[in-house]
Design a protein around this motif. Structure first.
Motif, PDB file in Angstrom:
ATOM      1  N   ASP A 158       0.814  -1.232   0.000  1.00 40.18           N
ATOM      2  CA  ASP A 158       0.000   0.000   0.000  1.00 40.18           C
ATOM      3  C   ASP A 158       0.844   1.277   0.000  1.00 40.18           C
ATOM      4  OD1 ASP A 158       0.998  -0.111   2.559  1.00 40.18           O
ATOM      5  OD2 ASP A 158      -0.937  -0.222   3.571  1.00 40.18           O
ATOM      6  N   GLY A 159       2.157   1.138  -0.037  1.00 41.57           N
ATOM      7  CA  GLY A 159       3.023   2.312  -0.115  1.00 41.57           C
ATOM      8  C   GLY A 159       3.707   2.661   1.200  1.00 41.57           C
ATOM      9  N   PHE A 160       3.283   2.081   2.301  1.00 45.13           N
ATOM     10  CA  PHE A 160       3.854   2.392   3.616  1.00 45.13           C
ATOM     11  C   PHE A 160       5.327   1.957   3.657  1.00 45.13           C
ATOM     12  CE2 PHE A 160       4.081   1.901   8.320  1.00 45.13           C
ATOM     13  CZ  PHE A 160       3.620   3.173   8.643  1.00 45.13           C
ATOM     14  N   ALA A 161       6.210   2.900   3.993  1.00 48.50           N
ATOM     15  CA  ALA A 161       7.651   2.593   3.965  1.00 48.50           C
ATOM     16  C   ALA A 161       8.031   1.666   5.116  1.00 48.50           C
ATOM     17  CB  ALA A 161       8.437   3.893   4.045  1.00 48.50           C
ATOM     18  N   LEU A 162       8.820   0.635   4.827  1.00 46.83           N
ATOM     19  CA  LEU A 162       9.295  -0.271   5.883  1.00 46.83           C
ATOM     20  C   LEU A 162      10.237   0.487   6.807  1.00 46.83           C
ATOM     21  CD1 LEU A 162      10.107  -3.625   4.029  1.00 46.83           C
ATOM     22  CD2 LEU A 162       7.908  -2.716   4.774  1.00 46.83           C
ATOM     23  N   SER A 163      10.152   0.166   8.094  1.00 48.65           N
ATOM     24  CA  SER A 163      11.019   0.797   9.090  1.00 48.65           C
ATOM     25  C   SER A 163      11.089  -0.115  10.312  1.00 48.65           C
ATOM     26  CB  SER A 163      10.431   2.159   9.486  1.00 48.65           C
ATOM     27  OG  SER A 163      10.984   2.594  10.704  1.00 48.65           O
ATOM     28  N   SER A 164      12.240  -0.123  10.968  1.00 44.72           N
ATOM     29  CA  SER A 164      12.381  -0.953  12.173  1.00 44.72           C
ATOM     30  C   SER A 164      11.363  -0.540  13.229  1.00 44.72           C
ATOM     31  CB  SER A 164      13.781  -0.813  12.759  1.00 44.72           C
ATOM     32  OG  SER A 164      14.736  -1.160  11.792  1.00 44.72           O
ATOM     33  N   ARG A 165      11.085   0.768  13.287  1.00 51.81           N
ATOM     34  CA  ARG A 165      10.147   1.273  14.300  1.00 51.81           C
ATOM     35  C   ARG A 165       8.708   0.824  14.038  1.00 51.81           C
ATOM     36  NH1 ARG A 165      13.821   5.944  14.303  1.00 51.81           N
ATOM     37  NH2 ARG A 165      14.551   6.287  16.427  1.00 51.81           N
ATOM     38  N   ASN A 166       8.421   0.335  12.819  1.00 54.16           N
ATOM     39  CA  ASN A 166       7.046  -0.121  12.553  1.00 54.16           C
ATOM     40  C   ASN A 166       6.646  -1.246  13.490  1.00 54.16           C
ATOM     41  OD1 ASN A 166       7.060   1.708  10.533  1.00 54.16           O
ATOM     42  ND2 ASN A 166       7.058   0.248   8.835  1.00 54.16           N
ATOM     43  N   ARG A 167       7.648  -1.895  14.105  1.00 56.25           N
ATOM     44  CA  ARG A 167       7.337  -3.007  15.018  1.00 56.25           C
ATOM     45  C   ARG A 167       6.524  -2.545  16.214  1.00 56.25           C
ATOM     46  NH1 ARG A 167      12.298  -7.293  15.328  1.00 56.25           N
ATOM     47  NH2 ARG A 167      12.832  -7.202  13.128  1.00 56.25           N
ATOM     48  N   TYR A 168       6.696  -1.283  16.613  1.00 53.92           N
ATOM     49  CA  TYR A 168       5.879  -0.858  17.742  1.00 53.92           C
ATOM     50  C   TYR A 168       4.773   0.129  17.373  1.00 53.92           C
ATOM     51  CZ  TYR A 168       9.871   2.429  18.445  1.00 53.92           C
ATOM     52  OH  TYR A 168      10.896   3.327  18.308  1.00 53.92           O
TER      53      TYR A 168
END
Ligand code: AMP
Length: 282
Positions: free
Chosen positions: A180-190
């Motif tokens: 959907d376009g959402f950029a991957l990021s380590s912080r997405n985990r929380y």
């Protein structure tokens, strides 16, 4: 795959590195590796004989109220990922290794690191440029691979390399996104699902800005208005900045031409998200 934890062992490895094994590519990371990091590692793997990944949650680049302690750490998964991607060496220092008790030198880039992210995170880039200088000095790579996700960071590091005459090439790799376009990021985990859903509007706003430019709009204020409208700030969503900038200097533009970067940062329920898109205008 070799794992090195001390600067001394890394220096010895570097001195003994056989140039016949090809160039050294460095992928600096803070771990909690995801598809974005994998893309950088794969790019390095395709172009360099030896691939080094550093995994280090750098305390110097976090502000006192930021998430250093909470930052996701997942060493066994990270090492499995590096093995899968055929990494040659993982550099895994402890904070005390890179910053012993008497550490007192920092490296700072000027104006470029003071605007946008620098305004909202005043000590951030100094922490980044200090650790990157140390990593480049220890690993002595021929190339380093950075993600477009942190576009200002890339600009700051490129400036650092130029200003200090560091002998390496910096390669910028495209941002890896979910479908959907959402950029991957380590912080997405929380990030909760609701936060993610709201934060997705940042990408949608940037995409709308890009589309407006593609449709012929050349006034930055109109593009920015359009992006703000898509973002629909309020209800716990705050815009830190959402601007059309020159892709080299990161100066805000009034009239759009050349290569433009749409830079955005928002906060959703206390979590900060940054993203950007590059638009080339003929
Ligand atoms: P970090 O571990 O977040 O410090 O990021 C390490 C490197 O990975 C930096 O060069 C980032 O720009 C890059 N990176 C992070 N997320 C992405 C992504 N979604 N796509 C491409 N590169 C990324």
């Amino acid at each position: 795959m070799r794992i090195i934890r001390t600067t001394q062992a890394l220096r010895t490895w570097q001195r003994r590195h056989d140039p016949l094994r090809g160039s050294i590519g460095l992928v600096p990371t803070m771990g909690a590796l995801h598809g974005g990091h994998r893309a950088l590692i794969r790019h390095a793997r395709r172009t360099c004989g030896t691939v080094v990944v550093s995994i280090f949650v750098n305390p110097l680049q976090f502000g006192p109220a930021e998430d250093y302690r909470r930052y996701p750490r997942d060493l066994s998964r990270d090492l499995a990922c590096c093995r899968e991607e055929n990494v040659d060496l993982v550099f895994l220092p402890k904070a005390e290794t890179l910053y012993p008790h008497d550490f007192q030198t920092t490296v700072a880039v000027g104006a470029l690191s003071q605007r946008w992210e620098g305004e909202h995170r005043p000590t951030h880039f100094q922490g980044v440029t200090t650790v990157v200088t140390k990593l480049l000095n220890l690993v002595r790579p021929d190339r380093a691979f950075l993600g477009q996700k942190d576009y200002q960071q890339y600009c700051v590091i490129r400036q650092l390399v130029k200003d200090l005459d560091l002998d390496l090439r910096i390669t910028l790799c495209p941002t890896v996104r979910d479908a959907d376009g959402f950029a991957l990021s380590s912080r997405n985990r929380y990030v909760t699902n609701t936060q993610r859903q709201r934060a997705l509007a940042l990408y949608q706003a940037l995409a709308a800005g890009k589309q407006a430019i593609a449709g012929g709009t050349r006034r930055a204020d109109l593009v920015e208005k359009k992006m703000v409208k898509v973002l629909d700030a309020g209800h716990g969503l705050a815009i830190d900045y959402l601007r059309c900038c020159d892709a080299r200097s990161l100066e805000p533009l009034t009239r759009l031409r050349g290569t433009v970067v749409l830079l955005g940062a928002i906060r959703v329920g206390g979590v900060r998200f940054i993203d950007n898109l590059i638009v080339r205008i003929r």
